[in-house]
Write a protein that holds these residues in place. Structure first.
Motif, PDB file in Angstrom:
ATOM      1  N   HIS A  53       0.974  -0.940   0.016  1.00  0.00           N
ATOM      2  CA  HIS A  53       0.167  -0.079   0.064  1.00  0.00           C
ATOM      3  C   HIS A  53       1.074   1.104  -0.015  1.00  0.00           C
ATOM      4  N   VAL A  54       0.861   2.150  -1.192  1.00  0.00           N
ATOM      5  CA  VAL A  54       1.899   3.039  -1.273  1.00  0.00           C
ATOM      6  C   VAL A  54       1.425   4.464  -1.161  1.00  0.00           C
ATOM      7  N   THR A  55       1.871   5.263  -0.605  1.00  0.00           N
ATOM      8  CA  THR A  55       1.509   6.850  -0.676  1.00  0.00           C
ATOM      9  C   THR A  55       2.506   7.516  -1.224  1.00  0.00           C
ATOM     10  N   PRO A  56       2.556   8.232  -2.372  1.00  0.00           N
ATOM     11  CA  PRO A  56       3.597   9.227  -3.069  1.00  0.00           C
ATOM     12  C   PRO A  56       3.141  10.431  -2.431  1.00  0.00           C
ATOM     13  N   VAL A  57       4.005  11.253  -1.878  1.00  0.00           N
ATOM     14  CA  VAL A  57       3.787  12.442  -1.433  1.00  0.00           C
ATOM     15  C   VAL A  57       4.988  13.510  -2.079  1.00  0.00           C
ATOM     16  N   ALA A  58       4.373  14.482  -2.669  1.00  0.00           N
ATOM     17  CA  ALA A  58       5.362  15.369  -3.166  1.00  0.00           C
ATOM     18  C   ALA A  58       5.427  16.574  -2.447  1.00  0.00           C
ATOM     19  N   PRO A  59       6.623  17.037  -2.099  1.00  0.00           N
ATOM     20  CA  PRO A  59       6.653  18.029  -0.900  1.00  0.00           C
ATOM     21  C   PRO A  59       5.774  19.337  -1.323  1.00  0.00           C
ATOM     22  N   SER A  60       5.745  19.641  -2.891  1.00  0.00           N
ATOM     23  CA  SER A  60       5.162  20.798  -3.230  1.00  0.00           C
ATOM     24  C   SER A  60       4.527  20.362  -4.730  1.00  0.00           C
ATOM     25  N   GLU A  61       3.886  21.451  -5.300  1.00  0.00           N
ATOM     26  CA  GLU A  61       3.048  21.151  -6.596  1.00  0.00           C
ATOM     27  C   GLU A  61       4.062  20.807  -7.550  1.00  0.00           C
ATOM     28  N   LEU A  62       3.464  20.043  -8.733  1.00  0.00           N
ATOM     29  CA  LEU A  62       4.503  19.557  -9.858  1.00  0.00           C
ATOM     30  C   LEU A  62       4.183  20.393 -10.988  1.00  0.00           C
ATOM     31  N   PRO A  63       5.098  20.697 -11.731  1.00  0.00           N
ATOM     32  CA  PRO A  63       4.910  21.593 -12.928  1.00  0.00           C
ATOM     33  C   PRO A  63       3.961  21.151 -14.075  1.00  0.00           C
ATOM     34  N   ASP A  64       3.472  21.906 -14.848  1.00  0.00           N
ATOM     35  CA  ASP A  64       2.130  21.559 -15.824  1.00  0.00           C
ATOM     36  C   ASP A  64       2.753  20.510 -16.672  1.00  0.00           C
ATOM     37  N   PHE A  65       4.211  20.618 -16.970  1.00  0.00           N
ATOM     38  CA  PHE A  65       4.468  19.698 -17.953  1.00  0.00           C
ATOM     39  C   PHE A  65       4.668  18.221 -17.613  1.00  0.00           C
ATOM     40  N   LEU A  66       4.292  17.786 -16.092  1.00  0.00           N
ATOM     41  CA  LEU A  66       4.514  16.516 -15.827  1.00  0.00           C
ATOM     42  C   LEU A  66       2.995  15.986 -15.571  1.00  0.00           C
ATOM     43  N   ALA A  67       2.077  16.748 -15.894  1.00  0.00           N
ATOM     44  CA  ALA A  67       0.554  16.508 -15.282  1.00  0.00           C
ATOM     45  C   ALA A  67       0.025  15.393 -16.000  1.00  0.00           C
TER      46      ALA A  67
END
Ligand code: 5GP
Ligand code: MN
Length: 339
Positions: A53-67
Motif C-alpha cells: 500500500h503506497v502513498t507518494p507525497v510530493a513536497p510541493s506542486e508539480l510543474p504543468d509539463f508533468l501533469a
C-alpha cells in the motif's frame, strides 16, 4: 569523543522486509522535476503491483509539463494536504526517499522526516548524502534516480513487472536528467535502459512532446523576453547570468515550471561554460547553476550558496535580498569562474 562511523545498509537488505505487504510512504525533493516525479511514481507503481500500500507525497506542486504522467492522481501535495500527508507518514511501515539526499531538500517535510522512526530508504544520485538513512543506494555516477529505480527493479528480479506506465515514468527522468541523452553522465547503461523500455513498446516521442513541446504561448514569449532583456553574458569569465525578479515572473503570467530549463540557454553560446539563474521567490532567493566541462558547480553551490547537487548541475539559495544576491554572486563569480 569517538566518531561514530555511519554505514547505510545496502538496498537489497530491504528485500526481506518487503516479503509481506507493507504501508510505504514515498517522497522526493521540493519543486519536483521529471526525475523526482518519474522515479517516485515509477517506484510507487512497481511497489503497488508487488502488493504494497503506497502513498507518494510530493513536497510541493508539480510543474504543468508533468501533469500527464501515469499515477499523478495518486500523488499528495504536502503543501496542499499536510494533514493527510502527515497521517500517511505516521501510518507507514517504511519510508522511501528518492532523488534527494538531505531532508532539508524537502522543505516542509524536513522535520516530519527527521522525527519519523520507521526505517528510511534512500535511492539517489546526488553528491554527499547526509548520514540519516538506514538502507539505500547513493551513486553520483548514475544519470538519474529513474535509472536507479530501474536497476532496483532488476536487482529484485522483477524486470517482468515493468509495464508501459512504469516505463513512461522511468523514461521521463532518464530523458530529463540526461538533457535528452546529451550530458556526459549518459552512459551505455542509460542507453541500454532506454532500449529495453523501447522493446516494451514505450512511446518516447509522446513523452518528449509532453515534457518539452507543450509550452503556453506566454512561456515562449517569456523566454524571448528573458534572453533579450535579462541575460548578462560575461565573455571574459566564460560565464552568464539570468536574474529574474518577482516582477519579471509576473509579466507573462508565468506558470509553475515556466523557468524550467532557462538556465541551460546561455550554455549554448560558444565559450560559455558556466550559467546561473537567480529567481526571486516568495520566501527566498533561489539559484540554479549549470556548467560544461570541468567547472564544478556542486562545490560552488555548497561553498557560496548553501546548496549542492551534481558536478555540472546544482542549486542553492540566499537569504540576502534579490539585489544583494546578484551583487554577491557577481563578486564570487569574478573570483571563481571556468578558464
Ligand atoms: P535545479 O537548478 O534544477 O533546481 O537543481 C539542479 C540540481 O541541483 C538538482 O539535481 C537538484 O536536486 C540540486 N539542487 C538544487 N537546489 C539545491 C539545494 O539547495 N541544495 C542541494 N544540496 N541541491 C540542490
Ligand atoms: Mn535526479
Amino acid at each position: 569523543m569517538e566518531r561514530v562511523l555511519y554505514i547505510m545498509k545496502p538496498i537489497q537488505d530491504i528485500f526481506p522486509l518487503l516479503q509481506s505487504p507493507k504501508k510505504i510512504f514515498i517522497t522526493t525533493h521540493h519543486k519536483p522535476d521529471g526525475d523526482a516525479i518519474g522515479s517516485m511514481l515509477g517506484m510507487a507503481r512497481y511497489l503497488t503491483l508487488k502488493g504494497h500500500h503506497v502513498t507518494p507525497v510530493a513536497p510541493s506542486e508539480l510543474p504543468d509539463f508533468l501533469a500527464w504522467m501515469p499515477g499523478v492522481s495518486t500523488l499528495i501535495n504536502y503543501e496542499e494536504y499536510p494533514v493527510i500527508a502527515q497521517q500517511a507518514l505516521n501510518d507507514a511501515d517504511l519510508i522511501f526517499c528518492l532523488d534527494f539526499n538531505d531532508f532539508s531538500r524537502t522543505k516542509h517535510l524536513e522535520t516530519p522526516l527527521a522525527e519519523a522512526t520507521q526505517p528510511k530508504i534512500l535511492i539517489d544520485h546526488h553528491l554527499f548524502p547526509k548520514p540519516v538513512w538506514d538502507y539505500g543506494v547513493s551513486l553520483p555516477e548514475k544519470s538519474s534516480t529513474c535509472e536507479m529505480v530501474y536497476d532496483y527493479i532488476n536487482l529484485a528480479g522483477d524486470n517482468d513487472i515493468i509495464d508501459l506506465d512504469i516505463a513512461a515514468c522511468l523514461y521521463t527522468g532518464l530523458m530529463t536528467d540526461t538533457g535528452s541523452f546529451k550530458f556526459p553522465i549518459t552512459t551505455a547503461g542509460a542507453h541500454t535502459m532506454a532500449a529495453n523500455l523501447k522493446r516494451l513498446g514505450l512511446d518516447h516521442t509522446r513523452i518528449h512532446e509532453e515534457v518539452y513541446d507543450s509550452w503556453s504561448e506566454g512561456r515562449m514569449r517569456f523566454l524571448g523576453y528573458v534572453l533579450i532583456e535579462k541575460m548578462e553574458v560575461f565573455h571574459k569569465y566564460n560565464s552568464a547570468l539570468i536574474a529574474l525578479s518577482r516582477k519579471d515572473l509576473s509579466l507573462f503570467k508565468s506558470q509553475n515550471g515556466d523557468t524550467e530549463g532557462l538556465v541551460n540557454y546561455p550554455l549554448s553560446i560558444s565559450g560559455i561554460k558556466f550559467a546561473t539563474l537567480i529567481t526571486e521567490r516568495q520566501d527566498e532567493v533561489k539559484m540554479s547553476f549549470r556548467s560544461k566541462g570541468s567547472f564544478d558547480v556542486s562545490t560552488f553551490a555548497r561553498h557560496y550558496f548553501d546548496g549542492g547537487g551534481h558536478y555540472n548541475a546544482s542549486g542553492g539559495r540566499s537569504k540576502q535580498s534579490f539585489a544583494d544576491t546578484i551583487a554577491y554572486f557577481k563578486k564570487v563569480m569574478f573570483e571563481n569562474h571556468p578558464l
